[in-house]
Design a protein around this motif. Structure first.
Motif, PDB file in Angstrom:
ATOM      1  N   VAL A 199       0.825  -1.206   0.000  1.00 41.35           N
ATOM      2  CA  VAL A 199       0.000   0.000   0.000  1.00 41.35           C
ATOM      3  C   VAL A 199       0.861   1.259   0.000  1.00 41.35           C
ATOM      4  N   LYS A 200       1.923   1.250   0.806  1.00 44.45           N
ATOM      5  CA  LYS A 200       2.756   2.458   0.915  1.00 44.45           C
ATOM      6  C   LYS A 200       3.468   2.761  -0.393  1.00 44.45           C
ATOM      7  N   LEU A 201       3.964   1.749  -1.074  1.00 44.05           N
ATOM      8  CA  LEU A 201       4.618   1.973  -2.362  1.00 44.05           C
ATOM      9  C   LEU A 201       3.604   2.495  -3.378  1.00 44.05           C
ATOM     10  N   ALA A 202       2.427   1.896  -3.401  1.00 44.42           N
ATOM     11  CA  ALA A 202       1.378   2.357  -4.313  1.00 44.42           C
ATOM     12  C   ALA A 202       1.023   3.815  -4.038  1.00 44.42           C
ATOM     13  N   GLN A 203       0.901   4.172  -2.780  1.00 46.27           N
ATOM     14  CA  GLN A 203       0.549   5.544  -2.424  1.00 46.27           C
ATOM     15  C   GLN A 203       1.631   6.525  -2.853  1.00 46.27           C
ATOM     16  N   THR A 204       2.898   6.145  -2.685  1.00 46.73           N
ATOM     17  CA  THR A 204       3.997   7.026  -3.063  1.00 46.73           C
ATOM     18  C   THR A 204       3.964   7.327  -4.559  1.00 46.73           C
ATOM     19  N   VAL A 205       3.819   6.283  -5.367  1.00 44.64           N
ATOM     20  CA  VAL A 205       3.790   6.481  -6.816  1.00 44.64           C
ATOM     21  C   VAL A 205       2.523   7.240  -7.226  1.00 44.64           C
ATOM     22  N   ALA A 206       1.384   6.840  -6.674  1.00 44.51           N
ATOM     23  CA  ALA A 206       0.114   7.471  -7.049  1.00 44.51           C
ATOM     24  C   ALA A 206       0.061   8.937  -6.629  1.00 44.51           C
TER      25      ALA A 206
END
Length: 397
Positions: free
Chosen positions: A377-384
């Motif tokens: 989730v954290k990686l997805a949030q960073t990119v998004a």
């Protein structure tokens, strides 16, 4: 900003998108159990996904996008990774689970401002190099459609020719592709995934991947130079392990760099470890009644060659789904006495940076499969968040 999530799985990428400010117009996933996880969480008190639409439980190949054409800023998703996974059968483009053609179709029909797709590192293997190029060119030029009965190889050849001759006015996407290690973005897991980020060419957005925020060197400094890591976890000097032989040379170099105040070395945060992720959870083997959802001990863990579990004081190895249930080594913790046990579902969810409010409803094997397939989730949030900022800046001008 509106989005559509394809191949949603248990919702890791979709949750990261929500946290970055996107509002999902649709959540699409074919797997019944994964859809049940999302439906279950939508109805919980204090749910982090309370505003999500009911997931569309259907094969992406059967989805009609006509109802969404005026409402989608971004398409995101993780096409099933098993065709290209190092742990799978490696059938690639011959695998019926290859859903990249459907990702391309969604982009072609919806023409979003941007897209975010994710897949396994294995897709970048030399044996898939031509198909990897094919995926990139299809995403960059989604309107250049494959003819009926045309092989993908012939379509690739035509795409190469077209890409060199296309007009600036033709619809295409400026594509950014990069292999990211989740550990370098604050996820307590060494998980390498390739991301495909595209912006529609007429928007003239110049986008770059977010800078890495965490590093292994910073963790080595926190352990073996400043001792901050052990102090934070209240580990006395006599109980601290010795550094590995492999890391001794790097520690010596880092000591020298730290004395010289090497900005590159000290500017990043330490990698997060399994201990960082689960230190406040009770030991599931003690038989204490748990006050934490999905935190139940499952017996039977064992090691075998190449699958030896994750050390407590390193980021975990990549959590995996496995072909038939949970693989032994990737989803295990190596305890301080050298013995091993399976991660509980909650521990695995922590490692994938799902919030504790997000619950998994189903068998241990099924929920661990969902977690093994998820995007942290954290990686997805960073990119998004970076994608969202570029779109918001465009809309404000």
């Amino acid at each position: 900003m509106s989005s559509i999530e394809l191949f949603a799985g248990a919702g890791g990428l979709a949750l990261g998108m929500s946290n970055a400010g996107f509002n999902h117009s649709a959540i699409i996933e074919w797997n019944k159990d994964a859809c049940e996880t999302i439906r279950y969480n939508r109805l919980l008190d204090n749910s982090p996904i309370a505003g999500w639409p009911t997931p569309v439980e259907n094969d992406a190949r059967k989805i009609d996008y006509s109802a969404f054409r005026e409402a989608v800023n971004v398409i995101s998703g993780g096409p099933p990774c098993q065709p290209f996974s190092l742990g799978g059968k490696h059938q690639g483009y011959n695998d019926e689970r290859d859903m990249f053609p459907e990702a391309v179709r969604a982009v072609r029909e919806l023409k979003p401002k941007a897209f975010i797709f994710e897949n396994v590192k294995g897709l970048m293997r030399a044996s898939f190099s031509d198909y990897f190029e094919y995926i990139n060119l299809q995403l960059a030029f989604p309107d250049f459609v494959r003819k009926p009965e045309e092989s993908w190889e012939k379509h690739l050849y035509r795409l190469k020719c077209y890409s060199g001759q296309s007009k600036a006015s033709d619809l295409h996407y400026k594509l950014n592709v990069k292999l990211l290690n989740a550990a370098n973005y604050g996820v307590p897991q060494k998980r390498e995934r390739v991301f495909f980020i595209g912006f529609r060419s007429d928007l003239a957005i110049d986008w770059q991947f977010p800078e890495e925020t965490h590093s292994e060197d910073a963790l080595l400094i926190a352990k073996w130079i400043t001792g901050e890591y052990w102090e934070r976890h209240k580990i006395s000097k006599k109980d601290r392990p010795e550094p590995s032989v492999r890391s001794l040379g790097r520690i010596k170099r880092l000591k020298h760099a730290a004395k010289a105040t090497d900005v590159e070395v000290i500017s990043k945060l330490p990698w997060l470890t399994v201990r960082d992720a689960i230190c406040d959870l009770p030991d599931p083997e003690l038989g204490i009644k748990m006050q934490v959802d999905n935190h139940i001990f499952v017996p039977g863990a064992r090691t075998y060659p190449g699958h030896t579990g994750s050390p407590l004081d390193e980021p975990s190895k990549t959590l995996k789904a496995g072909d038939h249930g949970v693989p032994g080594g990737e989803n295990m913790l190596v305890k301080l006495d050298g013995s091993v046990r399976y991660f509980t579902v909650r521990e695995a969810a922590r490692i994938q940076t799902f919030p504790d409010q997000y619950r998994f409803n189903g068998s241990w094997t099924e929920t661990m499969r969902q977690l093994g397939n998820a995007v942290p989730v954290k990686l997805a949030q960073t990119v998004a968040s970076s994608v969202a900022a570029s779109i918001a800046n465009l809309d404000s001008n």
